[in-house]
Design a protein around this motif. Sequence first.
Motif, PDB file in Angstrom:
ATOM      1  N   PHE A   1     -10.037   1.387  61.571  1.00 51.35           N
ATOM      2  CA  PHE A   1      -8.797   0.740  61.989  1.00 51.35           C
ATOM      3  C   PHE A   1      -8.610  -0.590  61.263  1.00 51.35           C
ATOM      4  CE2 PHE A   1      -6.861  -2.500  64.727  1.00 51.35           C
ATOM      5  CZ  PHE A   1      -5.588  -1.975  64.851  1.00 51.35           C
ATOM      6  N   PHE A   2      -9.661  -1.421  61.252  1.00 51.04           N
ATOM      7  CA  PHE A   2      -9.529  -2.726  60.613  1.00 51.04           C
ATOM      8  C   PHE A   2      -9.436  -2.624  59.092  1.00 51.04           C
ATOM      9  CE2 PHE A   2     -11.135  -4.246  64.750  1.00 51.04           C
ATOM     10  CZ  PHE A   2     -10.106  -5.124  65.030  1.00 51.04           C
ATOM     11  N   ALA A   3     -10.099  -1.646  58.503  1.00 52.24           N
ATOM     12  CA  ALA A   3      -9.995  -1.452  57.050  1.00 52.24           C
ATOM     13  C   ALA A   3      -8.572  -1.034  56.667  1.00 52.24           C
ATOM     14  CB  ALA A   3     -11.003  -0.409  56.585  1.00 52.24           C
ATOM     15  N   VAL A   4      -7.997  -0.108  57.431  1.00 45.04           N
ATOM     16  CA  VAL A   4      -6.626   0.333  57.146  1.00 45.04           C
ATOM     17  C   VAL A   4      -5.645  -0.798  57.404  1.00 45.04           C
ATOM     18  CG1 VAL A   4      -4.787   1.898  57.925  1.00 45.04           C
ATOM     19  CG2 VAL A   4      -7.084   2.766  57.527  1.00 45.04           C
ATOM     20  N   ARG A   5      -5.887  -1.570  58.448  1.00 41.14           N
ATOM     21  CA  ARG A   5      -5.020  -2.727  58.739  1.00 41.14           C
ATOM     22  C   ARG A   5      -5.017  -3.709  57.571  1.00 41.14           C
ATOM     23  NH1 ARG A   5      -5.923  -6.765  63.844  1.00 41.14           N
ATOM     24  NH2 ARG A   5      -4.287  -8.217  63.309  1.00 41.14           N
ATOM     25  N   HIS A   6      -6.193  -3.975  57.033  1.00 42.76           N
ATOM     26  CA  HIS A   6      -6.297  -4.881  55.886  1.00 42.76           C
ATOM     27  C   HIS A   6      -5.586  -4.286  54.674  1.00 42.76           C
ATOM     28  CE1 HIS A   6      -8.268  -6.519  52.264  1.00 42.76           C
ATOM     29  NE2 HIS A   6      -8.189  -7.656  52.946  1.00 42.76           N
ATOM     30  N   ASP A   7      -5.764  -2.989  54.424  1.00 43.37           N
ATOM     31  CA  ASP A   7      -5.114  -2.344  53.282  1.00 43.37           C
ATOM     32  C   ASP A   7      -3.597  -2.320  53.428  1.00 43.37           C
ATOM     33  OD1 ASP A   7      -7.569  -1.954  52.137  1.00 43.37           O
ATOM     34  OD2 ASP A   7      -7.698   0.180  52.644  1.00 43.37           O
ATOM     35  N   ILE A   8      -3.090  -2.132  54.629  1.00 44.44           N
ATOM     36  CA  ILE A   8      -1.638  -2.151  54.846  1.00 44.44           C
ATOM     37  C   ILE A   8      -1.096  -3.550  54.555  1.00 44.44           C
ATOM     38  CG2 ILE A   8       0.171  -2.036  56.610  1.00 44.44           C
ATOM     39  CD1 ILE A   8      -1.431   0.261  57.877  1.00 44.44           C
ATOM     40  N   ASP A   9      -1.791  -4.574  55.040  1.00 42.81           N
ATOM     41  CA  ASP A   9      -1.345  -5.948  54.781  1.00 42.81           C
ATOM     42  C   ASP A   9      -1.396  -6.287  53.303  1.00 42.81           C
ATOM     43  OD1 ASP A   9      -0.715  -6.532  57.392  1.00 42.81           O
ATOM     44  OD2 ASP A   9      -2.697  -7.363  57.854  1.00 42.81           O
TER      45      ASP A   9
ATOM     46  N   ASP B   1      -0.881  -4.181  50.947  1.00 32.62           N
ATOM     47  CA  ASP B   1      -0.062  -3.180  50.233  1.00 32.62           C
ATOM     48  C   ASP B   1      -0.897  -2.331  49.294  1.00 32.62           C
ATOM     49  OD1 ASP B   1       2.480  -2.882  51.066  1.00 32.62           O
ATOM     50  OD2 ASP B   1       3.367  -4.276  49.650  1.00 32.62           O
ATOM     51  N   PHE B   2      -2.051  -1.909  49.753  1.00 31.63           N
ATOM     52  CA  PHE B   2      -2.965  -1.170  48.904  1.00 31.63           C
ATOM     53  C   PHE B   2      -3.553   0.048  49.615  1.00 31.63           C
ATOM     54  CE2 PHE B   2      -7.143  -0.542  46.840  1.00 31.63           C
ATOM     55  CZ  PHE B   2      -6.693  -0.307  45.562  1.00 31.63           C
ATOM     56  N   TYR B   3      -2.918   0.560  50.635  1.00 31.57           N
ATOM     57  CA  TYR B   3      -3.506   1.654  51.401  1.00 31.57           C
ATOM     58  C   TYR B   3      -3.485   2.950  50.613  1.00 31.57           C
ATOM     59  CZ  TYR B   3      -4.339   5.175  54.877  1.00 31.57           C
ATOM     60  OH  TYR B   3      -4.849   6.247  55.556  1.00 31.57           O
ATOM     61  N   GLN B   4      -4.631   3.587  50.537  1.00 26.89           N
ATOM     62  CA  GLN B   4      -4.766   4.913  49.947  1.00 26.89           C
ATOM     63  C   GLN B   4      -5.475   5.794  50.972  1.00 26.89           C
ATOM     64  OE1 GLN B   4      -3.698   6.034  46.937  1.00 26.89           O
ATOM     65  NE2 GLN B   4      -2.735   4.049  46.629  1.00 26.89           N
ATOM     66  N   PRO B   5      -4.864   6.883  51.406  1.00 27.67           N
ATOM     67  CA  PRO B   5      -5.532   7.727  52.409  1.00 27.67           C
ATOM     68  C   PRO B   5      -6.769   8.386  51.818  1.00 27.67           C
ATOM     69  CG  PRO B   5      -3.528   8.772  51.623  1.00 27.67           C
ATOM     70  CD  PRO B   5      -3.568   7.402  51.011  1.00 27.67           C
ATOM     71  N   GLY B   6      -7.793   8.467  52.635  1.00 27.80           N
ATOM     72  CA  GLY B   6      -9.031   9.087  52.197  1.00 27.80           C
ATOM     73  C   GLY B   6      -9.314  10.344  53.001  1.00 27.80           C
ATOM     74  N   GLY B   7     -10.095  11.229  52.432  1.00 27.97           N
ATOM     75  CA  GLY B   7     -10.376  12.486  53.096  1.00 27.97           C
ATOM     76  C   GLY B   7     -11.792  12.620  53.615  1.00 27.97           C
ATOM     77  N   ARG B   8     -12.665  11.681  53.273  1.00 30.67           N
ATOM     78  CA  ARG B   8     -14.071  11.875  53.642  1.00 30.67           C
ATOM     79  C   ARG B   8     -14.291  11.775  55.144  1.00 30.67           C
ATOM     80  NH1 ARG B   8     -16.399   6.319  51.237  1.00 30.67           N
ATOM     81  NH2 ARG B   8     -15.270   5.015  52.680  1.00 30.67           N
ATOM     82  N   TRP B   9     -13.529  10.916  55.860  1.00 32.12           N
ATOM     83  CA  TRP B   9     -13.706  10.810  57.307  1.00 32.12           C
ATOM     84  C   TRP B   9     -13.225  12.071  58.001  1.00 32.12           C
ATOM     85  CZ3 TRP B   9     -17.085   7.511  58.441  1.00 32.12           C
ATOM     86  CH2 TRP B   9     -17.183   6.313  57.748  1.00 32.12           C
TER      87      TRP B   9
END
Length: 136
Positions: A94-102, A104-112
């Motif tokens: 959650f916090f990693a995605v929050r940081h990536d959204i802020d 502007d660098f979010y890339q969805p990952g499939g490993r999780w």
Amino acid sequence: MQKAVTENQKESSIKVSSKETKLRNPGRVREHLANERTYLSWMRSAISLIGFGLITVRLQLFQSPVYGSEMTWKLGLILSFVGLITVLLSTFHFFAVRHDIDADFYQPGGRWVILSSLAVIFLGTGVVYYVFTASF
């Protein structure tokens, strides 16, 4: 003096306008809300895993003490442990995605997705095997 007033007005208008644009960006708000919904969904899954682990341990009461009581306890403990790990990993995610959204660098990952799917398949197979091989 008028220059000083004009510069102060420009600075305050810049601060307000940057704050307004940040609040007016509906895409960013939607992304954060979607991230929060995903996090809450993972929390529900973790609570379900922990609860299912506890129920599995309680199944010992319905069977003979000779057969399978050790297996039931281990299976319940593993389910509960996976639920706790899910809480931990989903919070970090959650916090990693929050940081990536802020940023502007979010890339969805499939490993999780793959990791959690394999864990649920493994645990589900263990539960199904246990239920169909246990003698009640």
